[in-house]
Design a protein around this motif. Sequence first.
Motif, short mmCIF file in Angstrom:
data_model
loop_
_atom_site.label_atom_id
_atom_site.label_comp_id
_atom_site.label_asym_id
_atom_site.label_seq_id
_atom_site.Cartn_x
_atom_site.Cartn_y
_atom_site.Cartn_z
N ALA A 96 0.86 -1.19 0.00
CA ALA A 96 0.00 0.00 0.00
C ALA A 96 0.90 1.24 0.00
O ALA A 96 1.96 1.23 0.61
N MET A 97 0.46 2.29 -0.69
CA MET A 97 1.34 3.45 -0.89
C MET A 97 0.66 4.77 -0.57
O MET A 97 -0.56 4.93 -0.69
N SER A 98 1.49 5.75 -0.16
CA SER A 98 1.08 7.15 -0.07
C SER A 98 2.30 7.98 -0.44
O SER A 98 3.37 7.42 -0.75
N ASN A 99 2.16 9.29 -0.42
CA ASN A 99 3.26 10.18 -0.80
C ASN A 99 3.23 11.45 0.02
O ASN A 99 2.16 11.90 0.47
N ALA A 100 4.41 12.05 0.14
CA ALA A 100 4.52 13.43 0.63
C ALA A 100 5.48 14.17 -0.30
O ALA A 100 6.35 13.56 -0.91
N GLY A 101 5.29 15.49 -0.38
CA GLY A 101 6.18 16.30 -1.21
C GLY A 101 5.45 16.96 -2.36
O GLY A 101 4.25 16.75 -2.55
N ALA A 102 6.18 17.75 -3.11
CA ALA A 102 5.59 18.47 -4.25
C ALA A 102 5.09 17.48 -5.30
O ALA A 102 4.14 17.78 -6.04
N LEU A 103 5.72 16.31 -5.37
CA LEU A 103 5.33 15.30 -6.34
C LEU A 103 5.14 13.96 -5.64
O LEU A 103 5.85 13.66 -4.67
N ASP B 119 12.25 16.23 -3.45
CA ASP B 119 10.95 16.90 -3.58
C ASP B 119 9.81 15.89 -3.53
O ASP B 119 8.65 16.25 -3.77
N ALA B 120 10.13 14.62 -3.25
CA ALA B 120 9.11 13.58 -3.26
C ALA B 120 9.50 12.49 -2.28
O ALA B 120 10.68 12.17 -2.15
N CYS B 121 8.51 11.96 -1.58
CA CYS B 121 8.74 10.79 -0.74
C CYS B 121 7.60 9.81 -0.95
O CYS B 121 6.44 10.09 -0.64
N LEU B 122 7.95 8.64 -1.50
CA LEU B 122 6.99 7.54 -1.62
C LEU B 122 7.02 6.76 -0.31
O LEU B 122 8.10 6.44 0.20
N ILE B 123 5.86 6.52 0.25
CA ILE B 123 5.74 5.77 1.50
C ILE B 123 5.08 4.43 1.18
O ILE B 123 3.96 4.40 0.65
N ASN B 124 5.80 3.36 1.45
CA ASN B 124 5.30 2.00 1.18
C ASN B 124 4.97 1.31 2.48
O ASN B 124 5.77 1.36 3.41
N ARG B 125 3.82 0.68 2.53
CA ARG B 125 3.46 -0.12 3.71
C ARG B 125 3.32 -1.59 3.32
O ARG B 125 2.52 -1.93 2.44
#
Length: 218
Positions: A65-72, A120-126
């Motif tokens: 499962a994924m989410s993101n933080a950052g401009a992209l 400028d981007a952080c992909l968060i994986n769970r």
Amino acid sequence: MNTGDLFGAAAVPVRAEEPLAEGACLLRGFALPWQTALLEAVDDITARAPFRHLTTPGGLRMSVAMSNAGALGWISDRRGYRYTARDPDSGLPWPPLPHAFLQLAKAAAARGGFTDFTPDACLINRYRPGDRLTLHQDRDEREHIHPIVSVSLGLPAVFLFGGLQRGELALRVPLAHGDVVVWGGPARLRFHGILPLKPGAHELLGEQRINLTLRKAG
Ligand code: MD6
Ligand code: FE
């Protein structure tokens, strides 16, 4: 300024970086001083941009499962893989990159030999037990001159670290809570993945592994 958990910082001596290949190294325990700030930030981000299971261009549901933080933020759907400025589920911009993410990413990149890294981007994986990430390259960023900083939290996992061709034999690198991998230069386009997560319970995170990959995507 957020300096993370200073007691943790004092208790955890930073060990030597372990080279994985030219351009890639493992920094064991490097994220531990930031762990409290990182976990709070992940909760904030995923309250606003909840974890979701993306669909591959081929129509398969990703187990991670994924989410993101950052401009992209990185997404996948039937139209392909790409970075977007907004969360397609809410139509809102992705939550901003927390200061602790930025600080950790810059410090880790510098230890890995990459100065001047500003993600400028952080992909968060769970990952939950059984979840895996098949061999892939990270190549949706505009340029591949910047490194990626990858932070492991929660349950341990085995990172598959392959070559520049999909068929090459992959190293198996065990990753634990707090480990950071810095990955750039000639290693930037190596194939990599995560073996199915083993069942277990982490003292802080329970039955899951969280991975943060910080990139300069735009
Ligand atoms: C993970 N990591 O560790 C998945 N990509 O859960 C990645 O896909 C990754 O760790 C690029 C560079 C470092 C990584
Ligand atoms: Fe990746």
